[in-house]
Design a protein around this motif. Sequence first.
Motif, mmCIF file in Angstrom:
data_model
loop_
_atom_site.group_PDB
_atom_site.id
_atom_site.type_symbol
_atom_site.label_atom_id
_atom_site.label_comp_id
_atom_site.label_asym_id
_atom_site.label_seq_id
_atom_site.Cartn_x
_atom_site.Cartn_y
_atom_site.Cartn_z
ATOM 1 N N HIS A 1 67.173 0.691 32.576
ATOM 2 C CA HIS A 1 66.190 1.751 32.326
ATOM 3 C C HIS A 1 66.550 3.020 33.089
ATOM 4 C CE1 HIS A 1 62.323 3.682 31.661
ATOM 5 N NE2 HIS A 1 62.205 3.854 32.961
ATOM 6 N N LEU A 2 67.159 2.869 34.251
ATOM 7 C CA LEU A 2 67.554 4.020 35.073
ATOM 8 C C LEU A 2 68.946 4.542 34.719
ATOM 9 C CD1 LEU A 2 66.144 2.799 38.507
ATOM 10 C CD2 LEU A 2 65.251 4.667 37.089
ATOM 11 N N THR B 1 61.402 1.150 40.794
ATOM 12 C CA THR B 1 62.033 2.426 40.424
ATOM 13 C C THR B 1 62.032 3.387 41.600
ATOM 14 O OG1 THR B 1 61.418 2.192 38.099
ATOM 15 C CG2 THR B 1 61.855 4.421 38.889
ATOM 16 N N ARG C 1 65.384 4.890 43.344
ATOM 17 C CA ARG C 1 65.637 6.328 43.300
ATOM 18 C C ARG C 1 65.984 6.902 44.674
ATOM 19 N NH1 ARG C 1 65.363 8.727 38.731
ATOM 20 N NH2 ARG C 1 64.098 7.942 36.994
ATOM 21 N N LEU D 1 65.600 -3.213 35.008
ATOM 22 C CA LEU D 1 65.235 -1.999 35.744
ATOM 23 C C LEU D 1 66.397 -1.023 35.789
ATOM 24 C CD1 LEU D 1 63.589 -0.245 37.729
ATOM 25 C CD2 LEU D 1 64.425 -1.723 39.569
#
Length: 231
Positions: A200-201, A169, A173, A197
Amino acid sequence: MTNIFPPPPSTQGYSLRKANENDLDDITKIHIEGFVEEPMDNYCYPYRFDHTEDHFRWMKEEYQYYLDNPEKFALHVAEAPEQPGGAEGARPKPMAIAVWNTNVLAKAPPLNRGLDQRKDANKKHVEAYAKVSGKRYQPHGFFYEWTEKQITLSVLTVLPKFRRQGVGTMMTRWGIDAVKEKRWPVTVCASPMGRLLYAHLKFEVIGIEVIQAEDEEESFSSTVMVLFSEV
C-alpha cells in the motif's frame, strides 16, 4: 555517535516516540501478543506458549539489546491518548513497536539469544534464521546493492485491537521521511500481513527470502521489499 533523524509523526490521535528502558515490559508484551501468528516466531520459537516466562525473558533481552545500541538501532513505541478500559488521566501505554536498523554496517556486539539455555526456541531454526538474515548486506545479498545508504525496518507490530487505524503506516513513514532527502531506499523483509501494508505504501517486491534448516522440509519465507525515496 547516535544518528540524527526527524522527530516521529502522529496520526489520528496516536503518537510515536523513542522507547526507553521503562517501556521494556510493555514492548515485550506487544511483541508476544502481536506476533502470535507471525511465521518467523512460529518457526524459531515454537514452544513459546509452553514456556511463557522463558520466552518473555529472552524477548525482553532482545529489546534491551536494541536500546543498548542506539548508534545502529532506533526503537519506537506508539501510544494512544485514550485506550479501552483505561483509567481517566492514566498514562497511555504503548500499543505498537517498531525497530529500525538505521546504520546497517555499524558494528555492534552479537545478540545473545540464549540458545543453550532457553526452552521456548528451536535452536536449529534460530541458527538457520540468523545465518540467512546475516547475509542480507553481504555480496549477493538482497540489500547489498545499497550498502550503508539505506534504512531497514526490522520489526513492526501493532496490538490486534489497534490495527487498521493507521498506526503501522505512521510508524513506517518515520523511516520513509528519515531518508527522503538522502534519497536512500527503505528495505524490509515482510511477513504476509506486513506485505499488504508495504505494498500500500508503494514498496516493490525484489525477492523471497527462505529460511530452512539443513536436512529439514519445514521452512518459512519473507517477502523482500524496497521503497525508493522521492524528494
